[in-house]
Design a protein around this motif. Structure first.
Motif, short mmCIF file in Angstrom:
data_model
loop_
_atom_site.label_atom_id
_atom_site.label_comp_id
_atom_site.label_asym_id
_atom_site.label_seq_id
_atom_site.Cartn_x
_atom_site.Cartn_y
_atom_site.Cartn_z
N HIS A 140 17.07 44.83 -2.81
CA HIS A 140 18.10 46.32 -4.25
C HIS A 140 18.06 45.17 -5.18
N TRP A 141 18.96 43.91 -4.41
CA TRP A 141 19.70 43.30 -5.18
C TRP A 141 18.03 41.55 -6.02
N PHE A 142 17.39 42.13 -6.40
CA PHE A 142 16.43 41.14 -6.10
C PHE A 142 16.58 41.76 -7.78
N ARG A 143 15.70 43.68 -7.22
CA ARG A 143 15.52 44.11 -8.47
C ARG A 143 16.53 44.67 -9.71
N GLN B 204 26.84 39.96 -8.02
CA GLN B 204 26.79 40.00 -7.00
C GLN B 204 28.10 40.55 -6.49
N ALA B 205 28.72 39.74 -5.89
CA ALA B 205 30.35 40.33 -5.32
C ALA B 205 30.83 41.32 -6.47
N GLN B 206 31.07 41.22 -7.40
CA GLN B 206 31.50 42.17 -7.97
C GLN B 206 30.89 43.81 -7.87
N THR B 207 29.43 43.51 -8.02
CA THR B 207 28.51 45.14 -7.93
C THR B 207 28.74 45.93 -5.98
N LEU C 34 30.24 49.22 -4.77
CA LEU C 34 29.65 50.10 -3.47
C LEU C 34 30.69 50.44 -2.83
N ALA C 35 31.31 49.53 -2.15
CA ALA C 35 32.11 49.38 -0.79
C ALA C 35 33.00 50.07 -1.26
N GLY C 36 34.12 50.32 -2.25
CA GLY C 36 34.84 51.33 -2.75
C GLY C 36 34.53 52.74 -2.45
#
Length: 289
Positions: free
Chosen positions: A48-51, A66-69, A73-75
């Motif tokens: 998914h991250w590659f996409r 990536q970390a912020q994304t 999602l974790a939230g």
């Protein structure tokens, strides 16, 4: 009043509305990815991250962090007590502004996250079971030919909408889609694969179609099973030569095909691939909460 089955967050904040000025709504100016999640884990996050990275690059979006994304999602997932499989959809919009089609030079990207129950699996145990083989029909709706957008899961999915509508009340779970050059491209919501001998063949998607996240990750699993991976132009006559045919998508994994028109396929190797894919997903799921 019952709660909606789909919950939505915009930039990390619970929300049920979005501006009509959003470019995603006005022009389909954005992209998305749909993830399988269960017990705080995102399955095939690397795919998914590659996409996400490739879509942002090719559409001229600012690079996402990536970390912020993952934090957003974790939230979302941390607020839920959901042991059963869920669908986590991330929509990335170029935001608002610009003049007509002309996008803003410094866009303010909006991340829209939606969480809903899995349409097939009610429990995590069901994910491990061998799926029931499908029957395919050919759709009249075709995939457009556009090398600039081919492979991307951008927000204009009208080709798939029209093809999917053809399946209503037919009894078929999936339909085969070709492009205007009579090349076999995909199913309505899945990538397509043929097994011929020890070779796994999937259509070349440089002109049409969507490169799925499962398709992105599958080559190494295929190699580990002693099979060879091949991407090339596929035509209808190639299906007649195939030993087995299967489909893949992020939510349902590997789906064997039992029949297309009068052609009947075996499913034994497909079930091996399905089990290997399930085990890989379990061992490599991204724990976010």
């Amino acid at each position: 009043m019952s709660k909606p089955t789909t919950r939505t967050w915009v930039n990390g904040q619970a929300c049920s509305t979005i501006s009509l000025l959003e470019r995603a709504f006005q022009y389909g100016d954005g992209f998305f990815t749909t993830m399988l999640v269960c017990q705080g884990k995102i399955y095939n996050w690397s795919g998914h991250w590659f996409r996400i990275e490739q879509s942002a690059l090719r559409l001229g979006f600012p690079k996402l962090d990536q970390a912020q994304t993952l934090e957003q999602l974790a939230g979302v997932l941390s607020e839920q007590d959901l042991p059963q499989p869920q669908v986590l959809k991330l929509i990335v919009s170029r935001g608002q502004g610009g003049v007509g089609y002309q996008p803003p030079s410094d866009p303010s990207i909006n991340l829209v996250v939606q969480l809903s129950p899995h349409p097939v699996y009610a429990t995590s145990e069901e994910m491990a079971k061998q799926p029931e083989p499908l029957q395919l029909k050919r759709c009249d709706s075709v995939c457009g030919i556009n090398p600039q957008l081919a492979g991307l899961k951008h927000l204009n999915r009208l080709e798939n909408v029209l093809a999917r509508a053809e399946l209503a009340d037919t009894g078929f779970a999936e339909g085969l889609m070709l492009n205007a050059n009579q090349q076999v491209i995909c199913a309505t919501q899945s990538n397509l694969f043929l097994i011929q001998g020890k070779e796994v063949i999937t259509p070349d998607l440089s002109q049409s179609g969507v490169a799925g996240t499962t398709r992105h990750t599958l080559p190494q699993i295929i190699k580990n099973l002693g099979l060879t991976w091949c991407e090339r132009i596929v035509r209808l006559e190639d299906l007649a030569q195939a030993d087995e045919v299967f489909l893949s998508n992020a939510l349902r994994g590997i789906m064997p095909v039992a029949k297309f028109e009068e052609q009947v396929f075996a499913v034994e190797r497909t079930f091996e691939i399905q089990q290997a894919w399930y085990e890989w997903q379990q061992n490599n799921a991204k724990q976010v909460v």
